[in-house]
Design a protein around this motif. Structure first.
Motif, PDB file in Angstrom:
ATOM      1  N   VAL A   4    -102.669  24.577   4.575  1.00 30.74           N
ATOM      2  CA  VAL A   4    -102.344  25.863   3.983  1.00 30.74           C
ATOM      3  C   VAL A   4    -103.385  26.197   2.920  1.00 30.74           C
ATOM      4  O   VAL A   4    -103.998  25.306   2.334  1.00 30.74           O
ATOM      5  N   CYS A  59    -105.797  32.109   5.328  1.00 28.36           N
ATOM      6  CA  CYS A  59    -104.350  31.969   5.175  1.00 28.36           C
ATOM      7  C   CYS A  59    -103.633  31.883   6.519  1.00 28.36           C
ATOM      8  O   CYS A  59    -102.414  32.064   6.583  1.00 28.36           O
ATOM      9  N   GLY A  62    -100.758  29.610   6.472  1.00 24.62           N
ATOM     10  CA  GLY A  62     -99.849  29.836   5.360  1.00 24.62           C
ATOM     11  C   GLY A  62    -100.587  29.805   4.033  1.00 24.62           C
ATOM     12  O   GLY A  62    -101.745  29.412   3.955  1.00 24.62           O
ATOM     13  N   ASN A  87     -95.597  34.521   5.433  1.00 23.43           N
ATOM     14  CA  ASN A  87     -96.132  33.167   5.529  1.00 23.43           C
ATOM     15  C   ASN A  87     -96.662  32.694   4.173  1.00 23.43           C
ATOM     16  O   ASN A  87     -97.695  32.046   4.086  1.00 23.43           O
ATOM     17  N   LEU A 110     -94.536  25.154   5.338  1.00 24.36           N
ATOM     18  CA  LEU A 110     -94.184  25.662   4.009  1.00 24.36           C
ATOM     19  C   LEU A 110     -92.817  25.192   3.526  1.00 24.36           C
ATOM     20  O   LEU A 110     -92.654  24.883   2.344  1.00 24.36           O
TER      21      LEU A 110
END
Length: 145
Positions: A4, A59, A62, A87, A110
């Motif tokens: 992420v 991104c 996420g 996200n 996440l």
């Protein structure tokens, strides 16, 4: 799943230096940025700076935004991006143990990252005075561990 993206945001330069300190411990990290809210920055400028910081990151797996104080400008600005994207994970309470935990576990989904950050936040607090009192003064050295 890939890593992420991470944005660390704070009042003053705290976020920048926290990220520098964490990378000193765990190694240089890619796909990370920091955003500082300074006294001379308007709310609109803070939003633009956050957008610029996010735009510079990948991104696609996420984004985690770690902010210093809930309800402060970094938190409020981050909340705007949260409302526009699904996200993104925004967490307040920035501290070094949380940031290190995030950097070491950024390959997870996440929802798992959120749980680990909550736990890292709790474990990051230790009343060392109380720890000393509980252990007593058994020897002259100052050993906690």
């Amino acid at each position: 799943m890939g890593n992420v993206a991470i944005v660390v945001a704070s009042h003053g330069e705290f976020a920048k230096y926290a990220l520098d300190s964490a990378q000193m411990i765990v190694g240089k990290q890619e796909n990370c940025g920091s955003m500082s809210v300074t006294m001379d920055l308007t709310l609109d400028e803070a939003k633009k700076n956050m957008a610029k910081t996010i735009d510079e990151l990948d991104c696609s797996n996420g984004l985690v935004i770690l902010v210093d104080i809930f309800g402060g400008t970094p938190s409020n600005v981050s909340g705007n991006f949260l409302l526009e994207n699904d996200n993104i994970l925004v967490i307040s309470g920035l501290n070094l143990p949380m940031l290190i935990e995030l950097l070491l576990n950024r390959d997870k989904p996440l929802n798992q990252i959120a749980l680990q950050l909550e736990e890292a936040y709790k474990q990051g607090f230790t009343n060392i005075n109380k720890l000393f009192e509980e252990r007593g003064e058994e020897d002259d050295e100052c050993q906690i561990l």
